[in-house]
Design a protein around this motif. Structure first.
Motif, PDB file in Angstrom:
ATOM      1  N   ASP A  35       6.898  -0.979   8.918  1.00 51.80           N
ATOM      2  CA  ASP A  35       6.911   0.387   8.397  1.00 51.80           C
ATOM      3  C   ASP A  35       5.621   0.802   7.696  1.00 51.80           C
ATOM      4  O   ASP A  35       5.274   1.980   7.693  1.00 51.80           O
ATOM      5  CB  ASP A  35       8.080   0.549   7.414  1.00 51.80           C
ATOM      6  N   GLU A  36       4.897  -0.133   7.110  1.00 54.15           N
ATOM      7  CA  GLU A  36       3.730   0.195   6.302  1.00 54.15           C
ATOM      8  C   GLU A  36       2.632  -0.846   6.506  1.00 54.15           C
ATOM      9  O   GLU A  36       2.871  -1.940   7.020  1.00 54.15           O
ATOM     10  CB  GLU A  36       4.101   0.212   4.802  1.00 54.15           C
ATOM     11  N   TRP A  37       1.431  -0.469   6.045  1.00 58.02           N
ATOM     12  CA  TRP A  37       0.346  -1.432   5.961  1.00 58.02           C
ATOM     13  C   TRP A  37       0.541  -2.297   4.723  1.00 58.02           C
ATOM     14  O   TRP A  37       0.914  -1.792   3.661  1.00 58.02           O
ATOM     15  CB  TRP A  37      -1.008  -0.736   5.848  1.00 58.02           C
ATOM     16  N   LEU A  38       0.296  -3.579   4.864  1.00 60.75           N
ATOM     17  CA  LEU A  38       0.337  -4.499   3.731  1.00 60.75           C
ATOM     18  C   LEU A  38      -1.063  -5.039   3.492  1.00 60.75           C
ATOM     19  O   LEU A  38      -1.723  -5.501   4.432  1.00 60.75           O
ATOM     20  CB  LEU A  38       1.308  -5.659   4.011  1.00 60.75           C
TER      21      LEU A  38
ATOM     22  N   THR B  44       0.825  -1.213   0.000  1.00 59.77           N
ATOM     23  CA  THR B  44       0.000   0.000   0.000  1.00 59.77           C
ATOM     24  C   THR B  44       0.859   1.263   0.000  1.00 59.77           C
ATOM     25  O   THR B  44       0.373   2.321  -0.387  1.00 59.77           O
ATOM     26  CB  THR B  44      -0.898   0.046   1.247  1.00 59.77           C
ATOM     27  N   PHE B  45       2.095   1.165   0.485  1.00 60.13           N
ATOM     28  CA  PHE B  45       3.004   2.302   0.657  1.00 60.13           C
ATOM     29  C   PHE B  45       2.423   3.334   1.627  1.00 60.13           C
ATOM     30  O   PHE B  45       2.799   4.505   1.606  1.00 60.13           O
ATOM     31  CB  PHE B  45       3.344   2.948  -0.695  1.00 60.13           C
ATOM     32  N   GLU B  46       1.522   2.867   2.488  1.00 58.94           N
ATOM     33  CA  GLU B  46       0.926   3.738   3.505  1.00 58.94           C
ATOM     34  C   GLU B  46       1.607   3.485   4.839  1.00 58.94           C
ATOM     35  O   GLU B  46       1.517   2.386   5.386  1.00 58.94           O
ATOM     36  CB  GLU B  46      -0.576   3.451   3.621  1.00 58.94           C
ATOM     37  N   PRO B  47       2.300   4.487   5.404  1.00 64.52           N
ATOM     38  CA  PRO B  47       3.002   4.294   6.681  1.00 64.52           C
ATOM     39  C   PRO B  47       2.024   3.953   7.805  1.00 64.52           C
ATOM     40  O   PRO B  47       0.846   4.320   7.765  1.00 64.52           O
ATOM     41  CB  PRO B  47       3.661   5.654   6.926  1.00 64.52           C
ATOM     42  N   THR B  48       2.521   3.226   8.796  1.00 66.33           N
ATOM     43  CA  THR B  48       1.717   2.896   9.962  1.00 66.33           C
ATOM     44  C   THR B  48       2.582   2.940  11.217  1.00 66.33           C
ATOM     45  O   THR B  48       3.786   2.653  11.155  1.00 66.33           O
ATOM     46  CB  THR B  48       1.084   1.506   9.832  1.00 66.33           C
ATOM     47  N   HIS B  49       1.953   3.331  12.303  1.00 65.79           N
ATOM     48  CA  HIS B  49       2.609   3.273  13.617  1.00 65.79           C
ATOM     49  C   HIS B  49       1.934   2.226  14.499  1.00 65.79           C
ATOM     50  O   HIS B  49       2.230   2.145  15.696  1.00 65.79           O
ATOM     51  CB  HIS B  49       2.557   4.653  14.291  1.00 65.79           C
ATOM     52  N   ALA B  50       1.029   1.447  13.894  1.00 65.97           N
ATOM     53  CA  ALA B  50       0.375   0.385  14.651  1.00 65.97           C
ATOM     54  C   ALA B  50       1.366  -0.722  14.982  1.00 65.97           C
ATOM     55  O   ALA B  50       2.391  -0.892  14.320  1.00 65.97           O
ATOM     56  CB  ALA B  50      -0.795  -0.174  13.845  1.00 65.97           C
ATOM     57  N   LYS B  51       1.052  -1.480  16.002  1.00 64.64           N
ATOM     58  CA  LYS B  51       1.895  -2.602  16.389  1.00 64.64           C
ATOM     59  C   LYS B  51       1.943  -3.617  15.248  1.00 64.64           C
ATOM     60  O   LYS B  51       0.909  -3.970  14.678  1.00 64.64           O
ATOM     61  CB  LYS B  51       1.336  -3.267  17.643  1.00 64.64           C
ATOM     62  N   PRO B  52       3.154  -4.088  14.865  1.00 63.80           N
ATOM     63  CA  PRO B  52       3.246  -5.081  13.786  1.00 63.80           C
ATOM     64  C   PRO B  52       2.343  -6.287  14.043  1.00 63.80           C
ATOM     65  O   PRO B  52       2.328  -6.833  15.151  1.00 63.80           O
ATOM     66  CB  PRO B  52       4.723  -5.475  13.800  1.00 63.80           C
ATOM     67  N   GLY B  53       1.585  -6.650  13.021  1.00 60.49           N
ATOM     68  CA  GLY B  53       0.641  -7.748  13.143  1.00 60.49           C
ATOM     69  C   GLY B  53      -0.783  -7.298  13.380  1.00 60.49           C
ATOM     70  O   GLY B  53      -1.711  -8.107  13.332  1.00 60.49           O
ATOM     71  N   THR B  54      -0.984  -5.988  13.625  1.00 59.28           N
ATOM     72  CA  THR B  54      -2.333  -5.465  13.811  1.00 59.28           C
ATOM     73  C   THR B  54      -3.126  -5.622  12.517  1.00 59.28           C
ATOM     74  O   THR B  54      -2.645  -5.313  11.435  1.00 59.28           O
ATOM     75  CB  THR B  54      -2.283  -3.976  14.202  1.00 59.28           C
TER      76      THR B  54
END
Length: 306
Positions: free
Chosen positions: A282-285, A257-267
């Motif tokens: 680093d990003e949402w997949l 998605t190339f959209e950054p995320t600060h959520a916990k990995p695996g969310t």
């Protein structure tokens, strides 16, 4: 002068069927075909059934381990022995049996990608190009002189199945070029020794033990899923698994998605009616397809099941 050649073929898979039919329509004599006999569960045509339907002398590939049969092969005055998409490791005696030479079609650029599952490794490593190599067989696996080689681009969403298809298409053309040159003048078959300083041999191991680690960057995880992407065919690496509660769920396809995320990995969160988003380092997949109970399903079914 273009002479008719006597050819022995060691082959499997769709590439073998394509080559069988191409040689059957040529002026060359296909003297032996070595392949695996079909299994009871095998669907569709196999190299074995196609070869037998063509009336060709067909043998299990293990026959090439029989010393008496190797002597028969040596006395058959074979011009070329071709190995195409076969896992068989041929002995020195078999390699030495044809008059012009024994050659292997390797679905990777040598010397950098020698060994097993190199298409998957190239995608996993993030390569932007790949290639196929026709080389002379030698005692060193994938170590003989390069005859012909071609390269092509790997697109960002290409799967291992897509690259395999491209390798087969490009590779069959290389085999045809070798046969043409061997019939015209075998002395002018090009041979280029490999620079072994650039050689990397890939073995049976599977990266990350086949498991997804969401603490990795999204691109790395995406590459891993693409590298295993042979569905609906079996994947030599299996399909990478992600843990959901107490179960492991195989992932079949994904998209960056190339959209950054600060959520916990695996969310996990819903994306559309068919896909879900999972936080990486680093990003949402975007996860598109998964396998539940052995059947491909839309990833959103994970959330639909609670």
């Amino acid at each position: 002068m273009n002479n008719a050649l006597k050819i022995a073929l060691v082959t499997e898979e769709a590439a073998g069927i394509r080559l069988l039919r191409a040689l059957g329509a040529s002026s060359h004599q296909l003297c032996y075909v070595f392949c695996a006999p079909p299994t009871e569960t095998e669907a569709g045509p196999s190299v074995w059934t196609v070869a037998q339907d063509m009336g060709l002398d067909t043998h299990p590939v293990d026959r090439l381990k029989d010393p008496e049969f190797i002597q028969e092969l040596r006395h058959a005055n074979i011009d070329l022995l071709l190995s195409v998409r076969s896992p068989a490791i041929l002995s020195k005696a078999v390699i030495a049996s044809p008059k012009i030479g024994a050659f292997n079609l390797h679905t990777g650029p040598l010397p950098a990608y020698a060994g097993r599952n190199v298409i998957s490794w190239a995608i996993f490593n993030g390569e932007t190009s790949h290639g196929v190599t026709l080389h002379q067989l030698s005692e060193e696996i994938d170590g003989g002189d390069i005859i012909y080689q071609t390269r092509f681009a790997i697109e960002p969403d290409d799967t291992a199945l897509a690259i395999t298809g491209r390798c087969i298409k490009e590779g069959i053309d290389l085999v045809k070029a070798l046969i043409h040159q061997a019939a015209l003048n075998p002395e002018e078959i090009p041979r280029h020794s490999q620079d072994k300083s650039g050689r990397h041999y890939y073995g049976k191991n599977i990266p990350c033990e086949g498991k997804i680690d969401w603490n990795q960057p999204a691109k790395k995880i995406h590459n891993f899923i693409r590298a295993c992407g042979f569905y609906p065919l079996p994947s030599p690496w299996g399909y990478p698994e992600a843990r959901l509660g107490n179960r492991l769920v195989p992932l079949l396809s994904a998209q960056q998605t190339f959209e950054p995320t600060h959520a916990k990995p695996g969310t996990v969160q819903a994306d559309t009616d068919k896909t879900i988003l999972v936080a990486c380092a680093d990003e949402w997949l975007r996860i598109k397809e998964i396998m539940l109970d052995g059947v491909a399903q839309q990833a959103h079914d994970l959330l639909a099941r609670g």
